[in-house]
Write a protein that holds these residues in place. Sequence first.
Motif, PDB file in Angstrom:
ATOM      1  N   ASP A 149      10.698  20.081   2.050  1.00  0.00           N
ATOM      2  CA  ASP A 149      10.720  21.059   3.127  1.00  0.00           C
ATOM      3  C   ASP A 149      11.072  20.308   4.410  1.00  0.00           C
ATOM      4  N   VAL A 150      12.138  20.713   5.096  1.00  0.00           N
ATOM      5  CA  VAL A 150      12.590  19.957   6.269  1.00  0.00           C
ATOM      6  C   VAL A 150      11.598  20.001   7.419  1.00  0.00           C
ATOM      7  N   SER A 151      10.627  20.906   7.372  1.00  0.00           N
ATOM      8  CA  SER A 151       9.624  20.944   8.436  1.00  0.00           C
ATOM      9  C   SER A 151       8.500  19.932   8.205  1.00  0.00           C
ATOM     10  N   ARG A 152       8.582  19.184   7.103  1.00  0.00           N
ATOM     11  CA  ARG A 152       7.578  18.171   6.777  1.00  0.00           C
ATOM     12  C   ARG A 152       8.229  16.787   6.852  1.00  0.00           C
ATOM     13  N   ILE A 153       7.749  15.962   7.779  1.00  0.00           N
ATOM     14  CA  ILE A 153       8.335  14.638   7.987  1.00  0.00           C
ATOM     15  C   ILE A 153       8.298  13.808   6.706  1.00  0.00           C
ATOM     16  N   GLU A 154       7.193  13.881   5.979  1.00  0.00           N
ATOM     17  CA  GLU A 154       7.087  13.071   4.767  1.00  0.00           C
ATOM     18  C   GLU A 154       8.114  13.483   3.723  1.00  0.00           C
ATOM     19  N   ASP A 155       8.465  14.771   3.690  1.00  0.00           N
ATOM     20  CA  ASP A 155       9.500  15.224   2.765  1.00  0.00           C
ATOM     21  C   ASP A 155      10.870  14.703   3.185  1.00  0.00           C
ATOM     22  N   LEU A 156      11.132  14.684   4.491  1.00  0.00           N
ATOM     23  CA  LEU A 156      12.391  14.120   4.975  1.00  0.00           C
ATOM     24  C   LEU A 156      12.482  12.633   4.665  1.00  0.00           C
ATOM     25  N   ASP A 157      11.352  11.940   4.713  1.00  0.00           N
ATOM     26  CA  ASP A 157      11.353  10.525   4.334  1.00  0.00           C
ATOM     27  C   ASP A 157      11.813  10.353   2.889  1.00  0.00           C
ATOM     28  N   ASP A 158      11.385  11.244   2.011  1.00  0.00           N
ATOM     29  CA  ASP A 158      11.809  11.189   0.613  1.00  0.00           C
ATOM     30  C   ASP A 158      13.313  11.432   0.490  1.00  0.00           C
ATOM     31  N   VAL A 159      13.815  12.382   1.277  1.00  0.00           N
ATOM     32  CA  VAL A 159      15.248  12.691   1.238  1.00  0.00           C
ATOM     33  C   VAL A 159      16.064  11.456   1.607  1.00  0.00           C
ATOM     34  N   PHE A 160      15.682  10.802   2.691  1.00  0.00           N
ATOM     35  CA  PHE A 160      16.501   9.684   3.158  1.00  0.00           C
ATOM     36  C   PHE A 160      16.240   8.406   2.371  1.00  0.00           C
ATOM     37  N   ALA A 161      15.119   8.342   1.679  1.00  0.00           N
ATOM     38  CA  ALA A 161      14.929   7.259   0.713  1.00  0.00           C
ATOM     39  C   ALA A 161      15.953   7.406  -0.411  1.00  0.00           C
ATOM     40  N   ALA A 162      16.168   8.633  -0.858  1.00  0.00           N
ATOM     41  CA  ALA A 162      17.165   8.881  -1.903  1.00  0.00           C
ATOM     42  C   ALA A 162      18.571   8.573  -1.407  1.00  0.00           C
ATOM     43  N   VAL A 163      18.854   8.927  -0.150  1.00  0.00           N
ATOM     44  CA  VAL A 163      20.153   8.593   0.431  1.00  0.00           C
ATOM     45  C   VAL A 163      20.334   7.080   0.465  1.00  0.00           C
ATOM     46  N   GLY A 164      19.289   6.358   0.904  1.00  0.00           N
ATOM     47  CA  GLY A 164      19.378   4.909   0.981  1.00  0.00           C
ATOM     48  C   GLY A 164      19.592   4.255  -0.373  1.00  0.00           C
ATOM     49  N   GLU A 165      18.974   4.815  -1.407  1.00  0.00           N
ATOM     50  CA  GLU A 165      19.105   4.256  -2.749  1.00  0.00           C
ATOM     51  C   GLU A 165      20.538   4.335  -3.261  1.00  0.00           C
ATOM     52  N   ARG A 166      21.285   5.340  -2.820  1.00  0.00           N
ATOM     53  CA  ARG A 166      22.680   5.451  -3.243  1.00  0.00           C
ATOM     54  C   ARG A 166      23.534   4.337  -2.651  1.00  0.00           C
ATOM     55  N   GLY A 167      23.185   3.886  -1.454  1.00  0.00           N
ATOM     56  CA  GLY A 167      23.861   2.747  -0.866  1.00  0.00           C
ATOM     57  C   GLY A 167      25.237   3.015  -0.297  1.00  0.00           C
ATOM     58  N   SER A 168      25.611   4.284  -0.159  1.00  0.00           N
ATOM     59  CA  SER A 168      26.956   4.601   0.347  1.00  0.00           C
ATOM     60  C   SER A 168      26.932   5.242   1.723  1.00  0.00           C
ATOM     61  N   GLY A 169      25.743   5.360   2.306  1.00  0.00           N
ATOM     62  CA  GLY A 169      25.642   6.012   3.595  1.00  0.00           C
ATOM     63  C   GLY A 169      25.951   7.497   3.497  1.00  0.00           C
ATOM     64  N   LEU A 170      26.154   8.112   4.660  1.00  0.00           N
ATOM     65  CA  LEU A 170      26.483   9.537   4.716  1.00  0.00           C
ATOM     66  C   LEU A 170      27.738   9.740   5.553  1.00  0.00           C
ATOM     67  N   ASP A 171      28.634  10.535   5.023  1.00  0.00           N
ATOM     68  CA  ASP A 171      29.849  10.908   5.746  1.00  0.00           C
ATOM     69  C   ASP A 171      29.744  12.302   6.351  1.00  0.00           C
ATOM     70  N   VAL A 172      28.867  13.128   5.767  1.00  0.00           N
ATOM     71  CA  VAL A 172      28.676  14.497   6.246  1.00  0.00           C
ATOM     72  C   VAL A 172      27.201  14.849   6.164  1.00  0.00           C
TER      73      VAL A 172
END
Length: 249
Positions: free
Chosen positions: A60-83
Amino acid sequence: MADLASKTALVTGGTSGIGLAVVRRFVEEGAHVVVTGRTAEKLQAVKSEFGDAVTIVQGDVSRIEDLDDVFAAVGERGSGLDVVFANAGGGEFAALEDITWEHFSSTFESNVGGTVFTVQKALPHLNQGAAIVLTSSNIDVKGSAAFSVYAASKAAVRSFARSWAAELVDRGIRVNSVAPGPIATPGLSGLAAEPEQAEALLGGLAAGVPMRRLGSPEEIADAVLYLSSPRSSYVTGAELYVDGGASQI
């Protein structure tokens, strides 16, 4: 060449309606898409449809801890974000005399807070030349009885697009917003108090559009793709109205 070939995108609120249509469009254009949603069952349906082209993260984007999980997953991919398509949010009708603190705070936590902290936490992951698209609404420039809190939250989102475009221009990052009018989605139908009232609600909304119809999620997805791709390379700080002329005519 597909517009987003070999790119990585994040779509929040990507399990239904506009968000799902954007996920589908991004995958068609060659992107790997990190998709967030609050419901595990809907996320699994997204995974079943798109397979390895998506990474799903419940939150849920209104929960900081949930956003932390989202960006942990982004970081694990290792390709950054283009969009980044910061789309998650919603609203409910409430006349001025019926607005409660819970109604106000939940709307602003999701639509405003969720947008702020999604983009903030994306910053370390954004590649040079990345594109950020925020979901606003054509109601951000209109008055609408019993929808004032939602409208105010979307006006805030519109303001963020301008300010963040100014802040991030030196990194080559573009920030824009898309402003849908009434779109045929489950969320729009869900504004009706009872299922039998949904048809009247949708008909009334369509009648108020100069084109005399509701928009489709796919029409919004095409607009988001434009703002996310090199085709809009000279566009930043703008709002693209996709509302059948409702805010313009």
